[in-house]
Design a protein around this motif. Structure first.
Motif, PDB file in Angstrom:
ATOM      1  N   UNK A   1      81.978  23.285  -2.090  1.00  0.00           N
ATOM      2  CA  UNK A   1      82.448  24.658  -1.888  1.00  0.00           C
ATOM      3  C   UNK A   1      83.233  24.741  -0.578  1.00  0.00           C
ATOM      4  N   UNK A   2      84.100  25.733  -0.486  1.00  0.00           N
ATOM      5  CA  UNK A   2      84.978  25.869   0.689  1.00  0.00           C
ATOM      6  C   UNK A   2      84.808  27.247   1.313  1.00  0.00           C
ATOM      7  N   UNK A   3      84.796  27.270   2.645  1.00  0.00           N
ATOM      8  CA  UNK A   3      84.618  28.518   3.380  1.00  0.00           C
ATOM      9  C   UNK A   3      85.571  28.543   4.566  1.00  0.00           C
ATOM     10  N   UNK A   4      86.262  29.664   4.758  1.00  0.00           N
ATOM     11  CA  UNK A   4      87.212  29.806   5.861  1.00  0.00           C
ATOM     12  C   UNK A   4      86.606  30.705   6.941  1.00  0.00           C
ATOM     13  N   UNK A   5      86.579  30.205   8.182  1.00  0.00           N
ATOM     14  CA  UNK A   5      86.017  30.964   9.310  1.00  0.00           C
ATOM     15  C   UNK A   5      87.164  31.390  10.226  1.00  0.00           C
ATOM     16  N   UNK A   6      87.315  32.677  10.418  1.00  0.00           N
ATOM     17  CA  UNK A   6      88.372  33.180  11.290  1.00  0.00           C
ATOM     18  C   UNK A   6      88.086  32.841  12.748  1.00  0.00           C
ATOM     19  N   UNK A   7      89.121  32.863  13.565  1.00  0.00           N
ATOM     20  CA  UNK A   7      88.984  32.547  14.991  1.00  0.00           C
ATOM     21  C   UNK A   7      87.998  33.497  15.658  1.00  0.00           C
ATOM     22  N   UNK A   8      87.037  32.938  16.415  1.00  0.00           N
ATOM     23  CA  UNK A   8      86.075  33.729  17.157  1.00  0.00           C
ATOM     24  C   UNK A   8      84.989  34.378  16.319  1.00  0.00           C
ATOM     25  N   UNK A   9      84.874  34.030  15.049  1.00  0.00           N
ATOM     26  CA  UNK A   9      83.867  34.654  14.185  1.00  0.00           C
ATOM     27  C   UNK A   9      82.794  33.649  13.766  1.00  0.00           C
ATOM     28  N   UNK A  10      81.737  34.160  13.105  1.00  0.00           N
ATOM     29  CA  UNK A  10      80.611  33.331  12.667  1.00  0.00           C
ATOM     30  C   UNK A  10      80.362  33.550  11.178  1.00  0.00           C
ATOM     31  N   UNK A  11      80.073  32.475  10.464  1.00  0.00           N
ATOM     32  CA  UNK A  11      79.764  32.553   9.042  1.00  0.00           C
ATOM     33  C   UNK A  11      78.415  31.899   8.777  1.00  0.00           C
ATOM     34  N   UNK A  12      77.721  32.394   7.748  1.00  0.00           N
ATOM     35  CA  UNK A  12      76.386  31.894   7.402  1.00  0.00           C
ATOM     36  C   UNK A  12      76.386  31.417   5.950  1.00  0.00           C
ATOM     37  N   UNK A  13      75.815  30.238   5.721  1.00  0.00           N
ATOM     38  CA  UNK A  13      75.649  29.692   4.370  1.00  0.00           C
ATOM     39  C   UNK A  13      74.162  29.709   4.037  1.00  0.00           C
ATOM     40  N   UNK A  14      73.797  30.335   2.927  1.00  0.00           N
ATOM     41  CA  UNK A  14      72.396  30.425   2.534  1.00  0.00           C
ATOM     42  C   UNK A  14      72.131  29.606   1.274  1.00  0.00           C
ATOM     43  N   UNK A  15      71.075  28.778   1.319  1.00  0.00           N
ATOM     44  CA  UNK A  15      70.672  27.960   0.177  1.00  0.00           C
ATOM     45  C   UNK A  15      69.289  28.434  -0.273  1.00  0.00           C
ATOM     46  N   UNK A  16      69.171  29.154  -1.401  1.00  0.00           N
ATOM     47  CA  UNK A  16      67.868  29.661  -1.864  1.00  0.00           C
ATOM     48  C   UNK A  16      66.918  28.508  -2.230  1.00  0.00           C
ATOM     49  N   UNK A  17      65.641  28.629  -1.836  1.00  0.00           N
ATOM     50  CA  UNK A  17      64.614  27.629  -2.158  1.00  0.00           C
ATOM     51  C   UNK A  17      63.382  28.344  -2.689  1.00  0.00           C
ATOM     52  N   UNK A  18      63.437  28.818  -3.938  1.00  0.00           N
ATOM     53  CA  UNK A  18      62.326  29.610  -4.475  1.00  0.00           C
ATOM     54  C   UNK A  18      61.090  28.783  -4.819  1.00  0.00           C
ATOM     55  N   UNK A  19      61.280  27.488  -5.106  1.00  0.00           N
ATOM     56  CA  UNK A  19      60.152  26.657  -5.531  1.00  0.00           C
ATOM     57  C   UNK A  19      59.490  25.978  -4.335  1.00  0.00           C
TER      58      UNK A  19
END
Length: 571
Positions: free
Chosen positions: A468-486
């Motif tokens: 997967x691909x994610x673009x982060x703008x200058x000076x900003x923060x991004x979060x990736x969440x991986x669900x783990x229900x089991x």
């Protein structure tokens, strides 16, 4: 050496000539007259006390510089009438210059390479005509058994000639014996001896049969209708789809000149026969050179990728083992041809299939110029590959390129066709990952080049899909969440940032608000020298894995690639 010749051209075609020359600065006292018409653009940028002169670089790429007490330049100076005429035509020339500049911009925009189509409907009329003509000549050559030259046959051919000569002598001796027998018969009859049985006619018949056999043995030639190249039948009348694909490679390599393409094909077949290339895949040539060149993965268009790592050859021990003797250098060549044949095994040879390779050449820590044997062997290998494997490279990408290569490429570029130049891609060390991403998906790029592909990776495969691909703008923060229900499940993830220079941390956040967040990886800065990240985490309660990426740059965007799955090795 580069042959430089100072030439000043005036007149209506001066703009065209000077467009393909190179500007040099020399003192005003040595400037030839008159000056080129198109120097006005650069006149303002010259240093004081100097004037611009255009120096033509000859296409032979050789240079001869004569140093004498006084610098002498051979100058072509037109008469005063031509100069006056040229001044009157200045406006016209400047207009032509603008047209040429516009054409150059168009060419620059369309410089990306696209593999040529093998469908007959996509070929131009002269290309179709050339293909049909080559097929006709090839059919005639195969049926006439004219593909191979007799003088180029292996030494075993001399023994066959000796055997034929002996058989011929035997036939002649038999004939002599027969004639002697006839004379003796006549003498016996004259002497009144008893008549012998009449066997003359039988002997004559046997002798004629022997002579005919001797002649027929020389004339009998087996026609190989099943002759093939890279597993593709070459006899056009068989109607195999791959035949056109192969023949178009030779035609394109020779600009659709039929006679030259046929000659190239004949030489390739002869070379393969003399060097036993058809059986080279079954030869054991060792594994010492495996890190120097190997096939790995495919690009975005499905082309198999061949990596050439020149820095490996700088190792002294490997250098001596590979290039120490003539025999070892020959072994190196066979190893390189074997690798090429392995790559070709992955091709389709279909009109709508993948019919060429992508080559990546890593020039980092390449052998020094003093190592002559490497240079000579590589040059020989490149020459033989070009002569016998035409149009098998869709693109040639050079990475970790030193500055000197740029200078050489700029010098060579004017003498290459647009089609040839469009296949070359050059990337300096800081742009390796960015350049490769244009042609190869991130999951197929090796980790040493900023990708996610690891050697002997048992966790991720092509069946897991792309990243997967994610673009982060200058000076900003991004979060990736991986669900783990089991509960009790081990997760694994990969992450790479194009350009890096970010802050990164990993946490596990439980679903139960009364539980504590677990720090998997403390926050830290990741620079350009850090490779892609792989980590795992086993859950003891339901929740989610949180990956936080902060772009510390205030000007540049950052591109993030990531993938995750359940870790199979933990079951």
């Amino acid at each position: 050496m580069l042959m430089l010749k100072i030439v000043t051209v005036v007149g209506p075609f001066s703009n065209i000539y000077n467009r393909y020359t190179t500007p040099f600065l020399i003192p005003k006292s040595q400037v030839p007259s008159p000056k080129p018409l198109n120097q006005k653009i650069l006149e303002a940028k010259k240093p004081k006390g100097y004037s611009l002169v255009w120096i033509s670089i000859l296409s032979t790429m050789t240079v001869e510089v004569k140093a004498e007490a006084t610098q002498v330049a051979e100058v072509v100076v037109s008469q005063q009438e031509d100069a006056l005429k040229a001044v009157k035509e200045t406006d016209k020339v400047e207009g032509e210059n603008k047209v040429l500049e516009a054409e150059a911009k168009v060419v620059e925009k369309s410089s990306s390479y696209r593999e040529e189509s093998n469908f007959l409907s996509d070929l131009k009329e002269h290309e179709k005509k050339a293909l049909n003509e080559l097929k006709s000549k090839l059919e005639e050559a195969i049926l006439g058994n004219n593909l191979f030259k007799e003088e180029e046959k292996p030494k075993g051919g001399e023994k066959e000639k000796d055997q034929e000569a002996k058989e011929g002598e035997a036939c002649e001796k038999d004939g002599e014996k027969k004639s002697d027998g006839d004379e003796e018969g006549r003498e016996n009859q004259e002497g009144g001896e008893a008549k012998k049985p009449n066997v003359d006619s039988e002997e004559k018949t046997i002798e004629v049969d022997k002579n005919q056999e001797c002649e027929e043995e020389k004339k009998i030639v087996e026609i190989d209708r099943d002759i093939s190249l890279w597993g593709v039948p070459l006899l056009p009348s068989k109607g195999v789809e791959g035949t056109d694909v192969v023949l178009l490679k030779f035609l394109r390599a020779r600009e659709f000149k039929v006679s030259e393409a046929l000659e190239m094909l004949k030489k390739t077949l002869q070379w393969r026969k003399d060097n036993k290339i058809d059986s080279i895949l079954h030869e054991d040539l060792g594994t010492d050179l495996a890190p120097a060149a190997y096939m790995s993965g495919v690009d975005r268009e499905g082309h198999p990728i061949c990596y050439n790592i020149f820095g490996v050859l700088d190792n002294e021990e490997l250098y001596q083992k590979t290039f120490g003797t003539e025999e070892k250098r020959e072994q190196f060549l066979r190893w390189r041809f074997q690798l090429m044949e392995k790559g070709i095994q992955k091709l389709d040879f279909k009109r709508d299939g993948v019919n060429s390779l992508l080559q990546i050449n890593d020039l980092k820590n390449s052998p020094a110029p003093s190592k002559k044997e490497v240079r000579v062997s590589i040059k020989q290998a490149v020459g033989l590959l070009q002569d016998n494997y035409p149009e098998f490279v869709a693109r040639n990408i050079f990475i970790n390129v030193p500055f000197l290569y740029y200078a050489f490429h700029a010098l060579l570029s004017p003498f290459l066709t647009q089609r040839t130049k469009s296949k070359f891609v050059v990337a300096r060390p800081a742009k390796v990952t960015e350049t490769l991403l244009k042609y190869i998906p991130i999951e197929e790029i090796p980790i040493q080049y900023g990708g996610l592909k690891r050697e002997n990776d048992f966790e991720f495969s092509g069946e897991d899909g792309g990243a997967s691909e994610l673009l982060i703008k200058a000076g900003s923060t991004e979060v990736i969440e991986i669900p783990t229900p089991e509960v009790g499940t081990t997760f694994i993830w990969d992450l790479a940032v194009l350009g890096w220079e970010v802050k990164y941390k990993e946490e596990f956040v439980p679903t139960d608000e009364g539980s504590y967040t677990i720090i998997v990886q403390k926050g830290k800065k990741i620079g350009t020298n850090d490779g892609p990240i792989r980590n795992t985490f086993k859950t003891n309660e339901p929740g989610k894995i949180v990956l936080t990426i902060e772009n510390t740059s205030t000007k540049k965007k950052k591109k993030v690639f990531y993938r995750h799955k359940i870790n199979k090795s933990c079951f």
